[in-house]
Scaffold this motif. Sequence first.
Motif, PDB file in Angstrom:
ATOM      1  N   SER A  62       0.852  -1.208   0.000  1.00 18.75           N
ATOM      2  CA  SER A  62       0.000   0.000   0.000  1.00 18.75           C
ATOM      3  C   SER A  62       0.879   1.245   0.000  1.00 18.75           C
ATOM      4  O   SER A  62       0.604   2.217  -0.722  1.00 18.75           O
ATOM      5  N   THR A  63       1.947   1.217   0.812  1.00 16.24           N
ATOM      6  CA  THR A  63       2.872   2.359   0.862  1.00 16.24           C
ATOM      7  C   THR A  63       3.544   2.542  -0.493  1.00 16.24           C
ATOM      8  O   THR A  63       3.638   3.667  -1.005  1.00 16.24           O
ATOM      9  N   ILE A  64       3.995   1.435  -1.086  1.00 11.61           N
ATOM     10  CA  ILE A  64       4.691   1.525  -2.373  1.00 11.61           C
ATOM     11  C   ILE A  64       3.761   2.057  -3.460  1.00 11.61           C
ATOM     12  O   ILE A  64       4.157   2.878  -4.290  1.00 11.61           O
ATOM     13  N   ARG A  65       2.496   1.610  -3.454  1.00 12.37           N
ATOM     14  CA  ARG A  65       1.560   2.120  -4.473  1.00 12.37           C
ATOM     15  C   ARG A  65       1.367   3.631  -4.329  1.00 12.37           C
ATOM     16  O   ARG A  65       1.213   4.342  -5.315  1.00 12.37           O
ATOM     17  N   CYS A  66       1.396   4.124  -3.086  1.00 14.40           N
ATOM     18  CA  CYS A  66       1.277   5.584  -2.880  1.00 14.40           C
ATOM     19  C   CYS A  66       2.531   6.296  -3.387  1.00 14.40           C
ATOM     20  O   CYS A  66       2.438   7.356  -4.018  1.00 14.40           O
ATOM     21  N   ILE A  67       3.712   5.708  -3.128  1.00  9.62           N
ATOM     22  CA  ILE A  67       4.963   6.302  -3.636  1.00  9.62           C
ATOM     23  C   ILE A  67       4.920   6.330  -5.168  1.00  9.62           C
ATOM     24  O   ILE A  67       5.315   7.301  -5.798  1.00  9.62           O
ATOM     25  N   ALA A  68       4.391   5.233  -5.741  1.00  7.49           N
ATOM     26  CA  ALA A  68       4.406   5.083  -7.202  1.00  7.49           C
ATOM     27  C   ALA A  68       3.317   5.886  -7.894  1.00  7.49           C
ATOM     28  O   ALA A  68       3.201   5.822  -9.119  1.00  7.49           O
TER      29      ALA A  68
END
Length: 303
Positions: free
Chosen positions: A67-73
Motif C-alpha cells: 500500500s505504501t509503495i503504491r502511494c509512492i508510485a
Amino acid sequence: MCGRVGGWREGESGVPSRRTAGAALSIEITDLTVQYGQSLAVRGLSLTVPTGSCFGLLGPNGAGKSSTIRCIATTQTPTSGTIRVGGHDVAAAPAEVRRLLGVVPQGLALYDSLSVAENLRVFGGLFGLRGAALRGRVDWGLELSQLGAHRDKRVHTLSGGMKRRLNIAASLLHAPKILVFDEPTTGVDPQSRNHIFDMIRALHKEGRTVVYTTHYMEEVEALCDRVAIVDHGRLVVCDTMEALLADAGSREFSVSLSEVTSVADLRARLAAAGVVVESLESKGRSLEAVFLALTGRALRDAS
Ligand SMILES: Nc1ncnc2c1ncn2[C@@H]1O[C@H](COP(=O)(O)OP(=O)(O)OP(=O)(O)O)[C@@H](O)[C@H]1O
Ligand SMILES: [Mg+2]
C-alpha cells in the motif's frame, strides 16, 4: 532518518541528518495513512530514504508495504499524509515522480501472449522511448535479465524466475534513479534469486537509490545498508543495518574458520590464547550454500 526510531536520533550511527548536513533524500514519507473501508492499512507512517542508500522495507504479510509503495508510485491516493520523491510531491507532480521512479510490482505485470523482446518494446514505448533509444534499452533489458537467448519466447512459456527477471527489466527501461522492488523474489529458485540480487547490487553500485521490500530478513541482510521494519501499518524501527545488528549487550559471534578441524581443537586454541568461552558449537553450511554447491549457480532457464 525516520519518523520514529528505535533508540536512535538523527545524526547518530555516523549518518548525517538532513537538518544538520543537508543530506539528499530520495523519498520522504510524512504521516502516511491508507484506509480501505473501515480498515486502516497504513497508520501515520513517516520515513525517509537517503539518496544512494539500499533501503530494506521489511514487514510481515499485511503490514502495509505494498500500500505504501503504491502511494509512492502514484498509483494509489493516500487517505492522508504527504510523499515527496526526489523533492517532488507525488500529488502535485506525479509525472515528474514517475520519471524518477522505477517500481517493480509485487505481482507480475507482463503480457503473457507477447514474447520477451515484445514485452520490453511495449514497456519501453509506455515510458516514451522510441527508435534507437528504445532498441538500446531493449538490449539493456535483455542483458540485465540474461534473457537474450529467450528473446522470442512468449512469456507464458517462461519459468517463474525468468518472468521475475523480465518483470524487473521491463520496469526499469526508462533508466530511473530511484528503484523500488516489491518482493521481487517471490516464487523463484536460488539461482534466479542470486541473479536478481546481483542485478540489484549492480544497479545500486551505479549510484541508484534502492528500496527493497520483503518479509525475508536474510534478503535485507544480504542487500541493504538501512532498514525499516513496519508492522500493522506502523513503523517499528528504522536505522542503519550496522546499528540495528550491533547490540552492545551481545556476547554471541558467528565466525567462519578455515583452519580449525573440530570444536575441541578450537576450544584448545582459544584456551591457549586466554579466551574464556561460555559455550561453543559448530554449525554446518546453510542449506542454501549446500544447494548451490550441489546444483551450481548457473541460471536454470529451459532452452
Ligand atoms: N485494495 C485493497 N482493498 C482492501 N484492503 C486491502 C487492499 N489492499 C490491501 N488491503 C489490506 O491492507 C492491509 C495491508 O496490505 P498490503 O498489501 O499493503 O500489505 P503488505 O505488507 O504488502 O503484505 P504482503 O507481504 O502480503 O504483500 C492488508 O490487511 C490487506 O488485506
Ligand atoms: Mg505486498
